[in-house]
Scaffold this motif. Structure first.
Motif, short mmCIF file in Angstrom:
data_model
loop_
_atom_site.label_atom_id
_atom_site.label_comp_id
_atom_site.label_asym_id
_atom_site.label_seq_id
_atom_site.Cartn_x
_atom_site.Cartn_y
_atom_site.Cartn_z
N TYR A 125 -16.04 27.78 -33.18
CA TYR A 125 -17.05 26.89 -32.62
C TYR A 125 -16.85 26.71 -31.12
O TYR A 125 -15.74 26.45 -30.65
CB TYR A 125 -16.99 25.54 -33.35
N ASP A 126 -17.90 26.82 -30.35
CA ASP A 126 -17.88 26.62 -28.89
C ASP A 126 -19.01 25.67 -28.54
O ASP A 126 -20.18 26.03 -28.69
CB ASP A 126 -18.05 27.94 -28.17
N PRO A 127 -18.72 24.45 -28.06
CA PRO A 127 -19.78 23.49 -27.79
C PRO A 127 -20.75 23.98 -26.70
O PRO A 127 -21.90 23.61 -26.67
CB PRO A 127 -19.03 22.24 -27.36
N ARG A 128 -20.28 24.82 -25.82
CA ARG A 128 -21.11 25.26 -24.70
C ARG A 128 -22.26 26.16 -25.17
O ARG A 128 -23.21 26.37 -24.43
CB ARG A 128 -20.25 26.02 -23.68
N GLU A 129 -22.14 26.69 -26.37
CA GLU A 129 -23.20 27.55 -26.91
C GLU A 129 -24.23 26.77 -27.71
O GLU A 129 -25.21 27.35 -28.17
CB GLU A 129 -22.59 28.64 -27.80
#
Length: 781
Positions: A160-164
């Motif tokens: 998981y990457d919040p920036r995406e």
């Protein structure tokens, strides 16, 4: 099957009763149905309004979430790198806001802290993604209500990457608080919306984004508890056509190829009724209904009613859609309608029985009149017999009918006598099948049958297999002619052949369909035999004339050439004698040689004149229609071809005119065609066909004569004079033909086609317009 008058009266009476009762039943049903459908639309509107009000309850927590996200963004803990304090702060905010599903924070380096409600092993779960020295770690921590750890473990598979995520990108781009369209949460895989606010560093740059998740699955639970008729449903559509709430929550989400989930679109939802009712909304750029829209539609064997409510608000651009089966509201009245229809049918049946009795009483005199008319027509009852008691109108009709029957019977008797006593063969033949329905004795005797035997046959049975049957007898009946006159061959009982002249008159009904035909035949066998003898005599005379001409030419040649040749011989003897003398007289020798030269020129002139006769120099040439000449030439040879069972096919359309000797070109055509016919006639080939083809070319006209005969010896020279392949031939025909064609500026040659068939071709140059003086000059040349 025809229905009697009595049955018609009974059916009319019963039908009127049935129609009257049915009209009353259906008018009552339609009125009741209209009221119930209006009530159904009101009910659907109420359901939509109730759903709207319930959905607006989510607007308040959404606004609170946006305010919370803004306050958190201003908190110093969020702006620091102390993620333990950050987790505790988010945990406290989640505890005091029970309507929130989770609170989270993500920064520009990919770090992420998320506190959410959980089903176990603890009531709360934290997800912490940390990046240190380029290494990523993901920890999952479950806590109880007092923030105590219940379970803790690492998740090395998490990516998981919040920036995406959309909420992070939108807040970073707009630099203000936002809330997203509904979507499926990545972690809980439940539907919801997110409120997010950007977090700035001291220099005004983006440090990260803080947000709050609000679950909207409770809306679907609310929809599942609604009663919309017996089996109706309500659903909520987002402005992009996604179904964000449905009584069956399993239908509103679908998995992407990357493992994430999304809302299904209305055009692909697994609810076929909803798809049929509202699937058309997917074709628009944005689902936006400005006013309430009610509709009625069918799916399978059922009919449904539906209602679309206006968009809830600018902040919640959701549309409420409601549908229900029409039968939920009109089912009972339809059942009552069926019962009333059966009652109407029973009344009609009783009325029909009564009407049948009444009709029988009314129809009895009519039936007696019909029976008497039939007996009169068959001759079993005299027309003078008194009428049974009947109606006044029928008495007048009887007088007219009896008169017409008498006239018809008289005509039939006269026709029958004429038919039977005719001196010519006559037959009546059934349409399409060609069956012989009636024949006279002359016709049966002509074929050697008895009358009973010939009536078992058809026109096909008695016709020669090589002769076509009249188009009237074809099964398609497509020919619209009414009379045919032609000559053909018929087969007698002993299978011998006779020639007849057949006149066919087709009798048709008012619609033009053939009923039968009356055929009159005359035996012309003897006439045909006489014609063949005359034709054979004509051929023999023609051949004899050709032989005689050549004999005369040979006699003339011998007589004319004898004198100059004898004179030349005597002069040469005198010259030789003079040369043998010791005293040779030069003047006398000169005179002898001059006389010899004169006699030689005389012989040459004789040969030149004879050659001019053969070439027919000076024959008048003119422009003529080649296609017309072709048709006339075929008339000369067609009878000979038919005699030998040979078919001549032609392919010549829109031919250009030709300039030349019409008689000479006709001589070429006749010679080539007769050669082809004789080649096939003297052989036993199966296919007996001559193909004549003429066509326009860039240089003029080309004619092609092809036959299916045995062909020629490849070593023979067909165009050499006195060279022939016929036992009684003279070998001059093809030579003369080539001379004629070449004198017209054309070319004649022989070749075989791809099947080995003989093929003679000749060309004629294109027509060049000439003036009268030019033609005269050519004739005199």
């Amino acid at each position: 099957m025809k229905i009697s008058l009595g049955m018609v009266l009974a059916l009319c009476l019963a039908g009127l009763q049935f129609v009257a009762v049915t009209f009353v039943v259906f008018s009552s049903f339609l009125t009741s149905e209209k009221v119930l459908l209006a009530h159904a639309r009101d009910l659907l509107r109420d359901v939509g309004t109730n759903t709207i009000e319930h959905s607006k309850g989510f607007l308040k927590p959404a606004r609170g979430a946006a305010e919370l996200a803004t306050r958190l963004a201003e908190n110093e803990v969020i702006a620091s790198d102390n993620f333990e304090q950050l987790e505790k702060l988010l945990f406290q905010q989640l505890q005091i806001s029970p309507q929130f599903a989770g609170v989270f924070y993500g920064d520009e380096t990919g770090n992420f802290v998320y506190v959410m409600r959980s089903d176990g092993p603890g009531p709360f779960r934290s997800k912490i993604v940390m990046w240190e020295d380029g290494q990523r770690t993901t920890d999952l921590i479950w806590r109880d209500d007092r923030y105590a750890i219940v379970e803790e473990r690492a998740d090395p598979t998490d990516t998981y990457d919040p920036r995406e995520r959309l909420w992070y990108q939108t807040a970073s781009e707009k630099l203000t608080s936002i809330w997203t369209d509904p979507y499926i949460f990545f972690t809980s895989q439940k539907p919801g919306i997110t409120a997010a606010s950007p977090v700035f560093d001291p220099f005004g740059g983006i440090r990260g984004v803080v947000g709050v998740d609000i679950g909207i699955d409770a809306i679907s639970e609310f929809l599942s508890r609604l009663n919309v008729g017996d089996s109706g449903k309500a659903l909520i559509l987002n402005r992009n056509g996604d179904v964000i709430a449905h009584p069956n929550q399993e239908l509103i989400r679908t998995q992407n190829t990357d493992g994430t989930f999304r809302f299904v679109n209305i055009a692909e939802i697994g609810d076929p009724v909803a798809r049929a009712a509202f699937g058309h909304l997917d074709s628009t750029a944005e689902v936006s209904v400005e006013r309430e829209v009610s509709s009625r539609f069918g799916l399978g064997d059922s009919t449904f009613v539906s209602t679309l409510m206006p968009v809830i608000s600018e902040e919640l651009p959701w549309t409420i859609a409601v549908y229900a089966p029409e039968a939920d509201f009109t089912g009972e009245i339809k059942a009552n309608r069926s019962q009333n229809v059966w009652i109407a049918a029973s009344i009609a049946l009783i009325s029909g029985i009564f009407g049948l009795v009444l009709a029988n009483y009314i129809h009895k005199p009519v039936r007696a009149f019909a029976v008497r008319s039939s007996l009169v027509s068959q001759g079993e009852v005299s027309a003078s017999e008194p009428l049974p008691k009947t109606y006044r109108e029928l008495e007048r009709a009887n007088e007219t009918l009896v008169q017409a029957i008498a006239e018809r019977k008289k005509s039939e008797a006269e026709f029958g006598r004429t038919f039977d006593l005719a001196s010519r063969g006559m037959a009546q033949i059934q349409a399409k099948t060609g069956k012989l329905m009636r024949v006279n004795t002359k016709f049966a005797d002509m074929l050697g049958y008895t009358n009973d035997e010939v009536l078992q046959l058809t026109a096909h049975d008695i016709s020669h297999p090589d002769d076509p049957v009249a188009a009237f007898f074809f099964e398609d009946g497509g020919n619209t002619g009414s009379e045919y006159l032609h000559e053909k061959r018929l087969l007698r009982k002993d299978r011998s052949v006779i020639w007849v002249s057949e006149n066919v008159i087709v009798i048709r009904d008012d619609a033009g369909n053939p009923l039968h035909a009356v055929v009159t035949v005359d035996d012309i066998t003897e006439r045909k035999a006489s014609e063949r003898k005359i034709q054979q005599l004509s051929w023999d005379l023609s051949h004899s004339a050709r032989v005689n001409v050549m004999g005369q030419m040979a006699t003339s040649l011998a007589h004319e050439l004898n004198q100059p040749l004898l004179a030349i011989t005597q002069n040469m003897d005198s010259a030789l004698f003079n040369l043998q003398q010791s005293t040779c007289d030069i003047e006398e020798l000169k005179t002898i040689l001059q006389e010899t030269d004169r006699q030689a020129h005389r012989a040459g002139d004789i040969i030149k004149a004879l050659r001019g006769f053969v070439k027919k120099d000076g024959v008048e040439k003119a422009e003529f229609d080649f296609q017309e000449l072709l048709e006339q030439t075929l008339q000369l040879v067609r009878s000979e071809a038919k005699e030998h069972g040979i078919h001549i096919s032609t392919d010549a359309v829109d031919l250009d005119p030709v300039y030349g000797s019409r008689v000479q070109i006709a001589q070429v055509l006749v010679n080539l065609l007769r050669n082809a016919i004789e080649a096939i006639a003297d052989s036993d080939v199966e296919e007996r066909l001559v193909k004549l083809k003429a066509m326009n070319t860039d240089n003029g006209l080309m004619v092609d004569v092809l036959d299916t005969g045995p062909g020629f010896d490849p070593t023979s020279d067909l165009f050499e004079q006195f060279e022939t392949t016929k036992e009684d031939g003279m070998g001059l025909g093809l030579s003369i033909c080539r001379t004629i064609v070449e004198s017209h500026g054309g070319k004649l040659w022989y070749q075989e086609d791809e099947n080995g068939n003989s093929r003679f071709c000749f060309t004629l140059p294109a027509l060049i317009p000439k003036s009268v003086p030019e033609i005269q000059n050519e004739l005199s040349a």
